[in-house]
Design an enzyme around this catalytic site. Structure first.
Site, PDB file in Angstrom:
ATOM      1  N   HIS A 193      -5.841   2.842   1.270  1.00 57.45           N
ATOM      2  CA  HIS A 193      -5.051   3.970   1.784  1.00 57.45           C
ATOM      3  C   HIS A 193      -5.696   4.632   3.004  1.00 57.45           C
ATOM      4  O   HIS A 193      -5.050   4.866   4.016  1.00 57.45           O
ATOM      5  CB  HIS A 193      -4.846   5.020   0.695  1.00 57.45           C
ATOM      6  CG  HIS A 193      -4.318   4.464  -0.596  1.00 57.45           C
ATOM      7  ND1 HIS A 193      -3.368   3.473  -0.640  1.00 57.45           N
ATOM      8  CD2 HIS A 193      -4.605   4.752  -1.891  1.00 57.45           C
ATOM      9  CE1 HIS A 193      -3.083   3.184  -1.907  1.00 57.45           C
ATOM     10  NE2 HIS A 193      -3.836   3.936  -2.686  1.00 57.45           N
TER      11      HIS A 193
ATOM     12  N   ASP B 266       0.914  -1.137   0.000  1.00 55.48           N
ATOM     13  CA  ASP B 266       0.000   0.000   0.000  1.00 55.48           C
ATOM     14  C   ASP B 266       0.951   1.183   0.000  1.00 55.48           C
ATOM     15  O   ASP B 266       1.600   1.457   1.015  1.00 55.48           O
ATOM     16  CB  ASP B 266      -0.886   0.021   1.250  1.00 55.48           C
ATOM     17  CG  ASP B 266      -1.874   1.165   1.186  1.00 55.48           C
ATOM     18  OD1 ASP B 266      -1.440   2.294   0.889  1.00 55.48           O
ATOM     19  OD2 ASP B 266      -3.075   0.951   1.423  1.00 55.48           O
ATOM     20  N   HIS B 267       1.072   1.857  -1.128  1.00 55.71           N
ATOM     21  CA  HIS B 267       2.186   2.806  -1.228  1.00 55.71           C
ATOM     22  C   HIS B 267       2.058   3.974  -0.243  1.00 55.71           C
ATOM     23  O   HIS B 267       3.030   4.651   0.030  1.00 55.71           O
ATOM     24  CB  HIS B 267       2.390   3.270  -2.678  1.00 55.71           C
ATOM     25  CG  HIS B 267       1.391   4.268  -3.167  1.00 55.71           C
ATOM     26  ND1 HIS B 267       0.116   3.930  -3.541  1.00 55.71           N
ATOM     27  CD2 HIS B 267       1.474   5.605  -3.342  1.00 55.71           C
ATOM     28  CE1 HIS B 267      -0.529   5.009  -3.933  1.00 55.71           C
ATOM     29  NE2 HIS B 267       0.266   6.044  -3.819  1.00 55.71           N
TER      30      HIS B 267
HETATM   31  C1  BG6 Z   1      -3.711   4.857  -6.240  1.00 59.09           C
HETATM   32  C2  BG6 Z   1      -5.054   4.986  -6.869  1.00 59.09           C
HETATM   33  O1  BG6 Z   1      -3.678   3.766  -5.358  1.00 59.09           O
HETATM   34  O2  BG6 Z   1      -3.404   6.037  -5.521  1.00 59.09           O
HETATM   35  C3  BG6 Z   1      -5.128   6.198  -7.774  1.00 59.09           C
HETATM   36  O3  BG6 Z   1      -5.335   3.814  -7.625  1.00 59.09           O
HETATM   37  C4  BG6 Z   1      -4.680   7.445  -7.039  1.00 59.09           C
HETATM   38  O4  BG6 Z   1      -6.439   6.387  -8.290  1.00 59.09           O
HETATM   39  C5  BG6 Z   1      -3.356   7.201  -6.334  1.00 59.09           C
HETATM   40  O5  BG6 Z   1      -4.549   8.489  -7.975  1.00 59.09           O
HETATM   41  C6  BG6 Z   1      -2.983   8.372  -5.454  1.00 59.09           C
HETATM   42  O6  BG6 Z   1      -1.696   8.185  -4.958  1.00 59.09           O
HETATM   43  P1  BG6 Z   1      -0.794   9.395  -4.541  1.00 59.09           P
HETATM   44  O7  BG6 Z   1       0.470   8.808  -4.051  1.00 59.09           O
HETATM   45  O8  BG6 Z   1      -0.604  10.233  -5.792  1.00 59.09           O
HETATM   46  O9  BG6 Z   1      -1.545  10.174  -3.504  1.00 59.09           O
END
Ligand code: BG6
Length: 488
Positions: A242, A179-180
């Site tokens: 997230h 989960d980044h």
């Molecule tokens: C991803 C989603 O997990 O997270 C995307 O699939 C979203 O829809 C993205 O744009 C947002 O990530 P970050 O790091 O740009 O906030």
């Protein structure tokens, strides 16, 4: 300098977008920092018949916008990459992969370590995992680890099926679910804030906190991902993963110590306190919206690949009441949406107002509740607002923000989320990955909301570029609150 990591890294989906945008740049930075030294090789697999030379050009090309590159370093890095054309359903191809892995292991001294990265559509995960097992790609010496990406299913049932299929080859302690958001600096920093400041730790509960607000707003629309997004929507795309992970980091009890086991135990306890909603509660506490055209911004339904009558939500707001005694009565308001005014990931902790303000008697009633806002991105830092006195002979109060922001050059230098997470996986540190139990609990919660919406719940609209539908404001107004930025 961290200890050099040895591994044969096999990427399923080596020609894909994720590999080019995130994985190769992250691996390069790990190489540059010496986390990956000489004892590693990467095998990229995909269907197309590429040569090693062509693949290395693709890898080098993906680094064009990376900071701190030099032609020499890029060339040395790319020389560790090997390409193997691969049909995920063909058992013989796995035998070829195994032989190549063993050969490269010897050549590079990788110590029998294997890291598998499934950077392709989840429908292939099960097939790949079962072949990895049946064709004996797992190394008998060294470690075997698997990194997978979301989406982990589209509801509890499909997530479980996916998980079971991966379980054919890998144990839970070998699986690294990315989960980044857990790789972001300020998300990791939140734990330091919470658990190292005697000023905050004792008051982090229902006695002192009135409500928590989490905003993940994006100004982009659905971009080129309509195909996926039309089957997902904001609830599955952002909330189940997230937002739930952020809630865990905000609300979990203090882990006994900072180890993966202790952190996951605290998270599991927290997720066990997600309430089981009735459909009525789900409809009352969750709002979905879709953006409509405004100015030069098209409506969601006009975006490429989107159905003209799409019911998919591009915005979600919700209220979560944890059934944990530490948080009884404290609403966690969350919202996320596409085509909002700006990109912002922010967590606001609103503290309760004073019960008695001695200055009221002398007409100074401007004291406000304190608020701690953690700015996750794009700004990174935090602000604590305190009440103070205005300067001068009169007694009047004002709100003073105590702010800290990381300077932009530090943000630019800091490792990107994927880089941190891949490094953690190479080191065998599962702290910042999600476990099945967390997926299980969060899907079950989210499924009820989804089901209630599917049965019958209005899809609100909001103008592209706006803060979201009015219904999301009403969600808070009902409880006497407002979204944080509204009164900044
Ligand atoms: C991803 C989603 O997990 O997270 C995307 O699939 C979203 O829809 C993205 O744009 C947002 O990530 P970050 O790091 O740009 O906030």
């Amino acid at each position: 300098m961290p200890k050099e990591q040895c591994s044969i890294i096999t990427i399923f989906g080596g020609s894909g977008d994720l590999a080019r945008r995130k994985l190769y740049p992250s691996l390069y930075q790990l190489f540059r920092r010496g986390v990956l030294g000489e004892h590693f090789a990467v095998i990229g697999t995909a269907r197309r018949p590429w040569t090693n030379e062509f693949y290395r050009e693709i890898v080098a090309g993906s680094l064009e916008n990376e900071p701190n590159t030099s032609a020499d370093a890029v060339q040395r890095f790319a020389s560790h990459f090997y390409y193997q054309s691969h049909d995920v359903t063909d058992a013989d191809h796995y035998v070829t992969l195994k032989n190549l892995s063993n050969k490269l292991d010897e050549q590079y001294g990788a110590g029998g370590n294997r890291l598998f990265y499934m950077a392709m559509a989840p429908r292939f995960f099960g097939t790949i995992a079962s072949h990895i097992r049946s064709e004996k790609l797992l190394s008998p010496s060294g470690y075997n680890r698997l990194i997978i990406e979301k989406p982990f299913g589209r509801d509890f049932a499909s997530a479980k099926e996916l998980n079971d299929s991966i379980g054919a080859a890998f144990n839970e302690d070998q699986i690294y679910r990315i989960d980044h958001y857990l790789g972001k600096e300020m998300v990791q920093g939140l734990l330091a804030l919470r658990f190292t400041n005697p000023l905050l730790t004792p008051i982090w509960n229902k006695d002192y906190i009135s409500d928590v607000q989490i905003t993940l707003s994006e100004n982009v629309g659905v971009e080129e991902r309509a195909g996926y997004y039309e089957t997902a929507g904001a609830l599955r795309d952002m909330v189940q993963n997230h937002i739930m992970q952020l809630i865990a980091y905000v609300a979990m009890r203090q882990p006994d110590t900072f180890t993966p086991e202790a952190v996951h135990a605290a998270k599991n306890e927290l997720f066990a306190n997600l309430p089981v909603l009735t459909p009525e509660q789900a409809k009352r506490d969750w709002v979905r919206g879709q953006y409509v055209a405004a100015g030069d911004q098209p409506a969601y339904r006009e975006e490429d690949g989107v159905a003209s009558d799409s019911q998919i939500e591009t915005y979600v707001a919700g209220r979560i009441m944890l059934s944990d005694s530490r948080w009884a009565g404290v609403p966690f308001y969350v919202r996320t949406g596409k085509r909002m005014p700006r990109k912002a990931t922010e967590i606001s902790i609103n503290f309760k107002p004073l019960e008695h303000n001695i200055f009221d008697a002398v007409g100074c009633n401007e004291a406000r509740s304190n608020r701690l806002t953690v700015f996750v991105e794009p700004e990174q830092g935090y602000t604590l607002t305190l009440n103070g006195k205005t300067m001068g002979s009169e007694y009047a109060l004002r709100q003073d923000p105590l702010s800290f922001r990381y300077p932009q050059d530090k943000i630019d230098e800091a490792p990107e989320a994927y880089e941190r997470l891949i490094q953690d996986a190479l080191m065998g540190d599962q702290t910042n990955f999600t476990r099945w139990q967390e997926q299980d609990a969060t899907w079950k919660y989210v499924d009820v909301v989804r089901q209630a919406w599917d049965d019958d719940a209005p899809l609100a609209t909001y103008a592209a570029g706006s803060h979201g539908p009015a219904e999301a404001d009403q969600l808070l107004e009902r409880d006497g609150f407002k979204w944080a930025e509204e009164f900044d």
